[in-house]
Design an enzyme around this catalytic site. Structure first.
Site, short mmCIF file in Angstrom:
data_model
loop_
_atom_site.label_atom_id
_atom_site.label_comp_id
_atom_site.label_asym_id
_atom_site.label_seq_id
_atom_site.Cartn_x
_atom_site.Cartn_y
_atom_site.Cartn_z
N CYS A 2 0.83 -1.19 0.00
CA CYS A 2 0.00 0.00 0.00
C CYS A 2 0.87 1.25 0.00
CB CYS A 2 -0.90 0.01 1.23
SG CYS A 2 -1.87 -1.49 1.45
N ILE A 53 -4.53 -7.62 -0.48
CA ILE A 53 -3.81 -8.89 -0.54
C ILE A 53 -4.42 -9.90 0.43
CG2 ILE A 53 -1.57 -10.02 -0.28
CD1 ILE A 53 -1.57 -8.04 -2.57
N ASP A 100 -3.72 -8.42 8.87
CA ASP A 100 -2.52 -8.24 9.68
C ASP A 100 -2.43 -6.81 10.22
OD1 ASP A 100 -2.14 -7.35 7.08
OD2 ASP A 100 -0.02 -7.86 7.02
N ILE A 291 12.33 -12.14 -17.75
CA ILE A 291 12.63 -11.24 -18.86
C ILE A 291 13.79 -11.82 -19.65
CG2 ILE A 291 13.62 -8.98 -19.44
CD1 ILE A 291 10.69 -8.81 -18.78
#
Length: 638
Positions: A2, A53, A100, A291
């Site tokens: 966040c 999440i 949490d 990648i």
């Protein structure tokens, strides 16, 4: 993951402008696009952007205790929160969510400032306690999550997850800090606790700051440090077995999520070990993202594919063109202050790829620092043997002279590039390691800076950052000392900064099992002989992973996440480099010696020298100034 933001009046209970608070919160929308909210009362304003999440339905922030007297805004994950809930409930605390975040407010009520000692995870948070009239900020032990703050002249504390949050406040002193410039051109980043601005600071890893309204502002308090005891004399077999189990525990904790989860897979040892461990813990194929580069010299995708095939992962690969340099201004805006690690480009791309398939990705970051993986560690240990064989009073003049007269030979085979080694042998251990990792070494920075700017530095040298940390290292072992220095500087200022901004730009949460503080503490107890053996770095880790990974992955030369800067600056970026480095943006600052800038550009583009890393550092400083016009308009000497 966040974004947090807020204001606290440390003296009185003034009302803050809601429009200002909204701007501060909205500027970091990318960190949390799912939800956002603001809470205000006299003298306090808290803002939060949420990337959901865990506890998707009821984990909104700011989050309060039972009677609303304690409020928190939090960025990160407390991985052991499920263990803390019953302990706090036994103390009488009532939980209303499964998140949490709620553990933090109750842990504060139960244990006060020591609550952070109980948390296992990555975190940065700000907490307001109305009853105690106290504001409390904390950052995790390894500095995975960032926390910026400023104490303004009027007594306002402003804080946020990114520097751009603070920059929304008109009272922030945005003059450039000369010491930060010195640190940036030495290290490629501005080291904690400094920022590029005189008026802003970073809370350092493992620090808390508790301010009680109306009382003097205290200094931040350190609540943890890694101790390199090196006294855990396990056999190799026992060490590999315990390391495997500790890694499993760390990975297991980081696989808790209510959204799609996966991992980065570069084909190196660390990310491959994380993926192999995840596969052993998951009943479904692991999502992996890699990648590839169209330049074979930089492409590790074949090794990543080996691991993906072995564990039958759901593997996603995208090829990045070797001329992928269009991100320069994007990165400058993203990082808010000068940042010169060019691997930010492929890191940005792999996060972009991962976010198409997952919301949470596990990474292998932190393994090199804790387990002795960098090639420079082995070079430093060889130099240390030579330093130990000759008194400093002899070494300094002898190798100092050789370092001056020996020609710089970027073009020659490595065995003939002795200039840097001679310079290192003329220094003590900390000075030598600083010299090794500096992008522009002392003599180059002296030439780079104008006479007036050198006067403003008043003798300050970025070496002081390393010396300050070395004084706290409590480590006589040469490898342990430089591991400690990297954990305090490079890991935080470079690696963690890079991954946080690149991932958050795409609203992706990245978790770091190799930076679990309990694992780091245990690794610090192992003798250095288990980390580097002969010319093999990460010795015990590679031995532990032999049953899980092919030798071609474990024992090949380390490549890194590099881009072809030298070629770019002599080819497709040739004109842009010259325009940026020699243009008015840098000239107007008064910081630079134009003659030396011209020398670096001309020597590099003619092929006489390889100045690619220093020139990238200058280029990104120029991009920072252009993206912050209110800064570039103010000469440093003001």
């Amino acid at each position: 993951m966040c974004g947090i933001a807020g204001l606290f009046d440390t003296r009185n209970k003034r009302d803050f402008d809601p429009a200002l608070m909204k701007r501060m919160n909205d500027i970091q929308f990318h960190r949390g696009p799912d939800e956002g909210d603001i809470y205000q009362e006299p003298g306090v304003a808290l803002g939060h952007r949420r990337l959901s999440i865990i506890d998707l339905s009821t984990g909104q922030q700011p989050l309060f205790n039972e009677d609303g007297s304690v409020a928190v805004v939090f960025n990160g994950e407390i991985y052991n929160y499920q263990e803390l809930v019953p302990e706090l409930e036994a103390l009488g605390h009532v939980f209303h969510t499964r998140s949490d975040t709620e553990v933090i407010v109750h842990a504060w009520e139960a244990w006060g400032e020591d609550c952070v000692q109980r948390f296992r995870g990555m975190f940065a948070f700000g907490l307001w306690d109305r009853n105690r009239q106290s504001f409390f900020m904390a950052r995790d032990r390894l500095g995975v999550k960032p926390l910026y703050y400023a104490l303004l002249d009027d007594g306002t504390l402003v804080f946020g997850s990114e520097l751009k949050v603070l920059m929304q406040h008109p009272g922030l002193d945005r003059r450039i800090d000369p010491h930060a410039v010195e640190e940036y051109f030495a290290l490629g980043y501005v080291a904690e606790p400094r920022t590029i601005f005189r008026g802003a600071r970073k809370l350092q890893p493992a620090e808390t700051l508790c301010i009680r309204r109306g009382e003097p502002i205290p200094a931040p308090r350190t609540y943890w440090d890694v101790q390199y005891s090196l006294d855990n004399h396990l056999t190799l077999a026992d060490a590999t077995a315990e390391l495997t189990e500790r890694l499993r525990e760390s990975v297991r904790l980081r696989m808790i999520a209510e959204v799609p989860l996966g991992a980065f897979l570069s084909g190196g040892v660390d990310s491959s070990a994380v993926v192999a461990t995840m596969a052993g813990l998951s009943g479904e194929p692991v999502n992996t993202c890699s990648i590839a580069f169209d330049d074979p010299a930089f492409n590790e995708s074949a090794f990543a594919q080996m691991v993906a095939d072995r564990y039958k992962t759901r593997h996603f690969v995208e090829t990045v063109k070797s001329d992928d340099f269009d991100l320069i201004d994007t990165l400058a805006a993203l990082y808010d202050e000068p940042y010169a690690d060019s691997s930010a480009i492929p890191t940005y791309r792999v996060c972009q790829l991962a976010r198409k398939h997952v919301t949470v990705a596990l990474s292998g970051d932190g393994g090199d620092e804790s387990m002795g993986g960098y090639r420079r560690y082995r070079m430093h240990l060889m130099e240390e043997k030579m330093r130990g064989a000759m008194p400093f009073g002899v070494r300094k003049p002898l190798f100092g002279l050789l370092g001056k007269v020996y020609p710089k030979a970027d073009w020659a085979p490595r065995v003939f590039r002795a200039k840097t080694t001679f310079q290192a042998l003329a220094r003590d251990s900390v000075q030598a390691y600083f010299h090794t990792v500096s992008i522009l070494r002392d003599d180059m920075r002296r030439n780079l800076f104008s006479a007036s700017f050198r006067k403003e530095l008043a003798g300050y040298n970025a070496l002081e950052v390393f010396q300050r940390h070395a004084a706290n290292a409590n480590a006589d072992d040469p490898l342990a000392l430089i591991q400690y220095l990297d954990t305090k500087t490079y890991l935080v200022g470079d690696i963690n900064t890079k991954v946080d901004r690149a991932s958050m730009a795409h609203s992706l949460e990245v978790r770091e099992p190799l930076m679990d503080h309990k694992l780091v503490e245990w690794l610090a107890s192992l003798p250095s002989s288990l980390k580097i053996k002969g010319q093999e770095g990460k010795f015990v880790f590679k031995k532990a992973m032999e049953p899980l990974l092919p030798d071609d992955v474990l024992y090949r030369p380390k490549m890194g996440f590099a881009v072809p800067l030298a070629r770019w600056f002599r080819g497709p970026l040739k004109a842009r480099l010259r325009e940026a480095v020699l243009g008015s943006t840098l000239a107007d600052t008064g910081i630079f010696n134009r003659a030396y800038l011209e020398h670096m550009v001309d020597a590099h583009q003619s092929g006489a020298r390889d100045y690619s890393a220093p020139l990238w550092t200058v280029l990104m400083f120029e991009a920072f100034l252009r993206n912050n016009s209110r800064v570039s308009a103010v000469p440093v000497s003001v």
